[in-house]
Design a protein around this motif. Structure first.
Motif, short mmCIF file in Angstrom:
data_model
loop_
_atom_site.label_atom_id
_atom_site.label_comp_id
_atom_site.label_asym_id
_atom_site.label_seq_id
_atom_site.Cartn_x
_atom_site.Cartn_y
_atom_site.Cartn_z
N ARG A 122 0.80 -1.23 0.00
CA ARG A 122 0.00 0.00 0.00
C ARG A 122 0.83 1.27 0.00
O ARG A 122 0.59 2.18 -0.80
N SER A 123 1.78 1.38 0.91
CA SER A 123 2.56 2.61 0.99
C SER A 123 3.43 2.78 -0.26
O SER A 123 3.63 3.91 -0.73
N ILE A 124 3.89 1.68 -0.83
CA ILE A 124 4.65 1.74 -2.08
C ILE A 124 3.74 2.20 -3.22
O ILE A 124 4.11 3.07 -4.02
N LEU A 125 2.54 1.62 -3.31
CA LEU A 125 1.58 2.04 -4.34
C LEU A 125 1.31 3.54 -4.23
O LEU A 125 1.27 4.25 -5.25
N ALA A 126 1.13 4.03 -3.01
CA ALA A 126 0.83 5.44 -2.80
C ALA A 126 2.03 6.33 -3.17
O ALA A 126 1.87 7.35 -3.84
N GLU A 127 3.21 5.94 -2.74
CA GLU A 127 4.42 6.72 -3.04
C GLU A 127 4.61 6.89 -4.55
O GLU A 127 4.78 8.01 -5.05
N VAL A 128 4.59 5.79 -5.26
CA VAL A 128 4.85 5.82 -6.70
C VAL A 128 3.75 6.58 -7.43
O VAL A 128 4.03 7.39 -8.32
#
Length: 163
Positions: free
Chosen positions: A16-22
């Motif tokens: 989730r946090s990776i999806l949001a960052e990118v």
């Protein structure tokens, strides 16, 4: 005005946090800058997250699962994305940052058929994308400087948005 720094925070920093960052960095046109981290990083970025981001047209080179202890910058805004109803220990980031919570179920914990697991990743991404699109419509840098209470209120409102 400096570019606001947003930290997307969850437990494992693999989905989730990776999806949001990118997604944020891909859509923000340098108006905002996002990073992500976890309180107990998984040590890898989930392959389905990478695949989904690539399908959406985002670059994925250099992504890594990292601890919040490894951050080089102090964020202005911290957005947690844990789904506390799922029993996760959502980290509490200490510091002067504006904090908001955007609850999203962890697709890494999805079970079932390949299609059902893919659907869980798609759902998490779509929720985050919808919320990020809403965030990008706000005068974040201006409010951060002049009206942080208004910014906090809007971030919390966005965190309740469904598809």
């Amino acid at each position: 005005m400096k570019t606001p720094e947003i930290l997307f925070l969850c437990t494992g920093n693999s989905c989730r946090s990776i999806l949001a960052e990118v997604t944020m960095n891909g859509l923000a046109d340098s108006r905002l800058h996002a990073t992500s981290a976890g309180s107990h990083p998984a040590g890898y970025v989930h392959p389905r997250s990478i695949q989904l981001l690539q399908q959406e047209g985002f670059a994925t080179e250099g992504l890594s699962s990292k601890s919040w202890d490894e951050l080089n910058t102090t964020p202005d805004i911290v957005i947690t994305v844990c789904a506390s109803a799922a029993g996760e220990a959502c980290p509490a980031y200490l510091g002067p940052a504006i904090r908001a919570h955007w609850r999203v179920e962890d697709p890494a914990k999805a079970t079932g058929s390949e299609a059902e697991i893919d659907a869980a990743f798609q759902t998490a991404y779509r929720i985050l994308r919808h919320r990020i699109d809403a965030l990008l419509k706000l005068p974040v840098a201006e409010w951060l400087e002049k009206d942080p209470a208004q910014l906090r209120q809007e971030l919390n409102r966005i965190g309740t948005m469904e598809l």
